[in-house]
Design a protein around this motif. Structure first.
Motif, PDB file in Angstrom:
ATOM      1  N   GLU A 277      73.552  46.865  51.980  1.00  0.00           N
ATOM      2  CA  GLU A 277      72.989  45.742  52.726  1.00  0.00           C
ATOM      3  C   GLU A 277      73.835  44.488  52.626  1.00  0.00           C
ATOM      4  O   GLU A 277      73.945  43.708  53.577  1.00  0.00           O
ATOM      5  CB  GLU A 277      71.589  45.414  52.206  1.00  0.00           C
ATOM      6  CG  GLU A 277      70.487  46.345  52.665  1.00  0.00           C
ATOM      7  CD  GLU A 277      69.133  45.807  52.240  1.00  0.00           C
ATOM      8  OE1 GLU A 277      68.769  44.684  52.670  1.00  0.00           O
ATOM      9  OE2 GLU A 277      68.455  46.493  51.456  1.00  0.00           O
ATOM     10  N   PHE A 278      74.419  44.273  51.444  1.00  0.00           N
ATOM     11  CA  PHE A 278      75.175  43.052  51.163  1.00  0.00           C
ATOM     12  C   PHE A 278      76.561  43.428  50.642  1.00  0.00           C
ATOM     13  O   PHE A 278      76.738  44.473  50.019  1.00  0.00           O
ATOM     14  CB  PHE A 278      74.451  42.196  50.120  1.00  0.00           C
ATOM     15  CG  PHE A 278      73.047  41.817  50.501  1.00  0.00           C
ATOM     16  CD1 PHE A 278      72.790  40.696  51.270  1.00  0.00           C
ATOM     17  CD2 PHE A 278      71.968  42.603  50.081  1.00  0.00           C
ATOM     18  CE1 PHE A 278      71.487  40.349  51.613  1.00  0.00           C
ATOM     19  CE2 PHE A 278      70.666  42.267  50.420  1.00  0.00           C
ATOM     20  CZ  PHE A 278      70.427  41.135  51.198  1.00  0.00           C
ATOM     21  N   ASP A 279      77.516  42.552  50.900  1.00  0.00           N
ATOM     22  CA  ASP A 279      78.889  42.799  50.461  1.00  0.00           C
ATOM     23  C   ASP A 279      79.098  42.230  49.054  1.00  0.00           C
ATOM     24  O   ASP A 279      79.115  41.012  48.854  1.00  0.00           O
ATOM     25  CB  ASP A 279      79.880  42.142  51.429  1.00  0.00           C
ATOM     26  CG  ASP A 279      79.868  42.798  52.802  1.00  0.00           C
ATOM     27  OD1 ASP A 279      79.476  43.977  52.887  1.00  0.00           O
ATOM     28  OD2 ASP A 279      80.238  42.124  53.783  1.00  0.00           O
ATOM     29  N   PHE A 280      79.258  43.137  48.087  1.00  0.00           N
ATOM     30  CA  PHE A 280      79.482  42.731  46.698  1.00  0.00           C
ATOM     31  C   PHE A 280      80.939  42.992  46.313  1.00  0.00           C
ATOM     32  O   PHE A 280      81.421  44.122  46.419  1.00  0.00           O
ATOM     33  CB  PHE A 280      78.583  43.525  45.746  1.00  0.00           C
ATOM     34  CG  PHE A 280      77.130  43.159  45.819  1.00  0.00           C
ATOM     35  CD1 PHE A 280      76.631  42.113  45.060  1.00  0.00           C
ATOM     36  CD2 PHE A 280      76.263  43.858  46.650  1.00  0.00           C
ATOM     37  CE1 PHE A 280      75.283  41.777  45.125  1.00  0.00           C
ATOM     38  CE2 PHE A 280      74.925  43.531  46.711  1.00  0.00           C
ATOM     39  CZ  PHE A 280      74.433  42.478  45.952  1.00  0.00           C
ATOM     40  N   VAL A 281      81.607  41.956  45.802  1.00  0.00           N
ATOM     41  CA  VAL A 281      82.955  42.167  45.274  1.00  0.00           C
ATOM     42  C   VAL A 281      82.872  42.965  43.984  1.00  0.00           C
ATOM     43  O   VAL A 281      83.618  43.914  43.779  1.00  0.00           O
ATOM     44  CB  VAL A 281      83.674  40.824  45.033  1.00  0.00           C
ATOM     45  CG1 VAL A 281      85.050  41.066  44.390  1.00  0.00           C
ATOM     46  CG2 VAL A 281      83.849  40.051  46.338  1.00  0.00           C
ATOM     47  N   PHE A 282      81.935  42.593  43.094  1.00  0.00           N
ATOM     48  CA  PHE A 282      81.792  43.348  41.846  1.00  0.00           C
ATOM     49  C   PHE A 282      80.349  43.339  41.375  1.00  0.00           C
ATOM     50  O   PHE A 282      79.545  42.477  41.750  1.00  0.00           O
ATOM     51  CB  PHE A 282      82.710  42.802  40.747  1.00  0.00           C
ATOM     52  CG  PHE A 282      82.336  41.437  40.217  1.00  0.00           C
ATOM     53  CD1 PHE A 282      81.405  41.289  39.195  1.00  0.00           C
ATOM     54  CD2 PHE A 282      82.939  40.290  40.717  1.00  0.00           C
ATOM     55  CE1 PHE A 282      81.073  40.037  38.697  1.00  0.00           C
ATOM     56  CE2 PHE A 282      82.615  39.035  40.230  1.00  0.00           C
ATOM     57  CZ  PHE A 282      81.680  38.903  39.215  1.00  0.00           C
ATOM     58  N   ILE A 283      80.031  44.335  40.544  1.00  0.00           N
ATOM     59  CA  ILE A 283      78.750  44.385  39.835  1.00  0.00           C
ATOM     60  C   ILE A 283      79.057  44.662  38.368  1.00  0.00           C
ATOM     61  O   ILE A 283      79.734  45.627  38.028  1.00  0.00           O
ATOM     62  CB  ILE A 283      77.826  45.464  40.421  1.00  0.00           C
ATOM     63  CG1 ILE A 283      77.431  45.081  41.853  1.00  0.00           C
ATOM     64  CG2 ILE A 283      76.584  45.644  39.547  1.00  0.00           C
ATOM     65  CD1 ILE A 283      76.561  46.084  42.555  1.00  0.00           C
ATOM     66  N   GLU A 284      78.559  43.791  37.534  1.00  0.00           N
ATOM     67  CA  GLU A 284      78.874  43.800  36.101  1.00  0.00           C
ATOM     68  C   GLU A 284      77.671  44.285  35.288  1.00  0.00           C
ATOM     69  O   GLU A 284      76.530  43.926  35.584  1.00  0.00           O
ATOM     70  CB  GLU A 284      79.268  42.382  35.698  1.00  0.00           C
ATOM     71  CG  GLU A 284      79.395  42.122  34.220  1.00  0.00           C
ATOM     72  CD  GLU A 284      79.538  40.632  33.924  1.00  0.00           C
ATOM     73  OE1 GLU A 284      79.338  40.255  32.758  1.00  0.00           O
ATOM     74  OE2 GLU A 284      79.835  39.855  34.845  1.00  0.00           O
ATOM     75  N   ASP A 285      77.954  45.084  34.277  1.00  0.00           N
ATOM     76  CA  ASP A 285      76.936  45.536  33.312  1.00  0.00           C
ATOM     77  C   ASP A 285      75.672  46.049  33.994  1.00  0.00           C
ATOM     78  O   ASP A 285      74.552  45.656  33.646  1.00  0.00           O
ATOM     79  CB  ASP A 285      76.592  44.415  32.330  1.00  0.00           C
ATOM     80  CG  ASP A 285      77.570  44.370  31.152  1.00  0.00           C
ATOM     81  OD1 ASP A 285      78.494  45.193  31.131  1.00  0.00           O
ATOM     82  OD2 ASP A 285      77.412  43.515  30.279  1.00  0.00           O
ATOM     83  N   LEU A 286      75.863  46.964  34.940  1.00  0.00           N
ATOM     84  CA  LEU A 286      74.727  47.572  35.623  1.00  0.00           C
ATOM     85  C   LEU A 286      73.879  48.399  34.664  1.00  0.00           C
ATOM     86  O   LEU A 286      72.673  48.528  34.839  1.00  0.00           O
ATOM     87  CB  LEU A 286      75.224  48.449  36.782  1.00  0.00           C
ATOM     88  CG  LEU A 286      74.172  49.225  37.573  1.00  0.00           C
ATOM     89  CD1 LEU A 286      73.130  48.276  38.169  1.00  0.00           C
ATOM     90  CD2 LEU A 286      74.828  50.058  38.661  1.00  0.00           C
ATOM     91  N   LEU A 287      74.517  48.970  33.628  1.00  0.00           N
ATOM     92  CA  LEU A 287      73.807  49.819  32.664  1.00  0.00           C
ATOM     93  C   LEU A 287      73.908  49.224  31.260  1.00  0.00           C
ATOM     94  O   LEU A 287      74.637  48.258  31.028  1.00  0.00           O
ATOM     95  CB  LEU A 287      74.402  51.231  32.668  1.00  0.00           C
ATOM     96  CG  LEU A 287      74.190  52.148  33.884  1.00  0.00           C
ATOM     97  CD1 LEU A 287      72.710  52.196  34.275  1.00  0.00           C
ATOM     98  CD2 LEU A 287      75.045  51.762  35.058  1.00  0.00           C
TER      99      LEU A 287
END
Length: 423
Positions: A277-287
């Motif tokens: 849905e949205f443009d993410f450059v990065f996702i940190e510490d998802l887990l």
């Protein structure tokens, strides 16, 4: 003239009025360097140990006088007479003096402050800025800042599990434009939150706005509305720091998400849909910091964003080595105080670079003016970095650092994040 003449520590305050260690190193040639040890809001269990006094009669137990004394009485005599230009030897001497895996004897905050002060004194001895002193190559770019504009946690009856919602002006043409976009969107965001909630936009602990919803998708819609209202839809992308170790339950192996407990796979699936849905450059510490299988699954599943490890890696080359073997991340958050010395932080950066992984420098929520991470960002020529909301002095100074550097280094341009974005 480059031998260390003195090392002196004192207790000062961070931006949240909590005690921290500050150190000054002076050489025989009167070259000086100063370093301080910030601390984070979200602290990984494998970070170097922050030694505090635990005396309830002073700063609610947060004093750092023991760490200060360890610098003045233990570290200073050991380093006096050593060559300031040999950062590795200086850091190794402190690591050996401490003798613990996490620097808990002398305090990671004591050792790190000395390490930074030595680096700055060494740069002063060469007559160059610190970023030029540590540069691995010609300085041609200034990193793109990202802005932590909405903060998670508890706000009244709302509990937002994701820790940070960021905007990144990745298509800005200059650092000046990038900073202006961040400031303008942040200003507009307060009006959008007030319109949506009917109440004031509350300021959170990290100086962004408190998340007005427990649903990350609803928060993203608010961010997108503010970006659109400013006319920057084509120039701004997003990022997340989920800090999921904060909500992980090891007994049930579940995470908090929008008022429910979900499994690792469910959290990955939700986030995957969000990236579509949205443009993410990065996702940190998802887990969680121990959920290595979850991180590997996230790298396989989330193809439209870059997966970064923070608490998972803690800027430690040994943890990064495991992440490389298990293909658990696309990069890591570079916070040198996590590992405790400049030498170890740079070793982690070099290992990442050798394997084609990103290093993303970041300050800490309990930050300082003149943070060494800014010199690392510029000197290591990273494409982008993490910044706080454009609100408090030490966060504004980081933006001023970038604009000042771009003016002084006339041959530089804003880094090209479009080239590495995956959406």
């Amino acid at each position: 003239m480059t031998t260390i003449a003195s090392v002196h520590a004192r207790q000062i305050l961070d931006c949240k009025a909590r005690p921290m260690v500050e150190v000054e190193v002076t050489t025989a040639g009167s070259h000086r360097g100063r370093g301080a040890a910030p601390t984070g809001q979200s602290v990984g269990m494998y970070e170097s140990f922050v030694l505090r006094d635990n005396d309830p009669g002073e700063y609610r137990g947060l004093g750092v006088r023991k760490a200060v004394d360890n610098v003045n009485s233990v570290i200073a005599p050991a380093l006096q007479g050593m060559d300031i230009s040999d950062q590795s030897a200086l850091d190794r001497a402190m690591i050996d003096l401490d003798g613990t895996p996490n620097k808990s004897k002398l305090g990671g905050n004591a050792i790190y402050s000395v390490s930074v002060a030595c680096l700055r004194a060494a740069a002063a001895a060469t007559g160059r800025p610190v970023y030029e002193h540590i540069a691995r190559r010609e300085l041609t770019t200034v990193p793109v800042p990202s802005f932590n504009v909405v903060n998670g946690g508890k706000n009244g009856t709302v509990y937002q599990a994701f820790n940070e919602f960021l905007i990144m002006p990745y298509k800005a043409e200059t650092i000046g434009e990038a900073v202006e976009i961040g400031v303008e969107v942040f200003d507009r965001l307060s009006h959008v939150i007030e319109k949506r909630t009917g109440g004031p936009a509350a300021v959170a602990r990290s100086y962004g706005y408190a998340a007005p919803s427990a649903d990350p998708r609803a928060v993203m819609e608010i961010l997108a509305e503010a970006v659109d209202a400013c006319g920057y839809r084509e120039k701004v992308a997003y990022a997340l720091d989920c800090a999921s170790s904060e909500t992980y339950d090891s007994e049930t192996k579940t995470y908090e998400l929008a008022g429910k407990r979900v499994s690792s796979s469910e959290l990955i699936e939700f986030t995957k849909n969000l990236t579509e849905e949205f443009d993410f450059v990065f996702i940190e510490d998802l887990l969680d910091e121990n959920d290595w299988a979850g991180f590997s699954a996230a790298v396989r599943e989330l193809k439209r964003t870059i997966i970064l490890g923070d608490d998972l890696i803690v800027t430690n080359p040994a943890f990064l080595e495991r992440a490389i073997r298990e293909r658990a991340v696309d990069g890591f958050i570079l916070k040198p105080n996590q590992v405790g010395t400049i030498t170890e932080a740079l070793a982690t950066y070099d290992k990442a670079a050798a394997h084609g992984l990103l290093a993303v420098p970041s300050g800490r929520s309990g930050g300082v003016v003149d943070d060494i991470v800014m010199d690392l960002s510029l000197g290591l020529q990273v494409p982008f970095q993490k910044n706080g909301a454009p609100r408090s002095g030490e966060r504004i100074e980081k933006l001023n650092f970038l604009m000042r550097a771009a003016d002084l280094l006339r041959a530089t341009r804003l880094a090209d994040v479009q080239a590495i974005a995956r959406f």
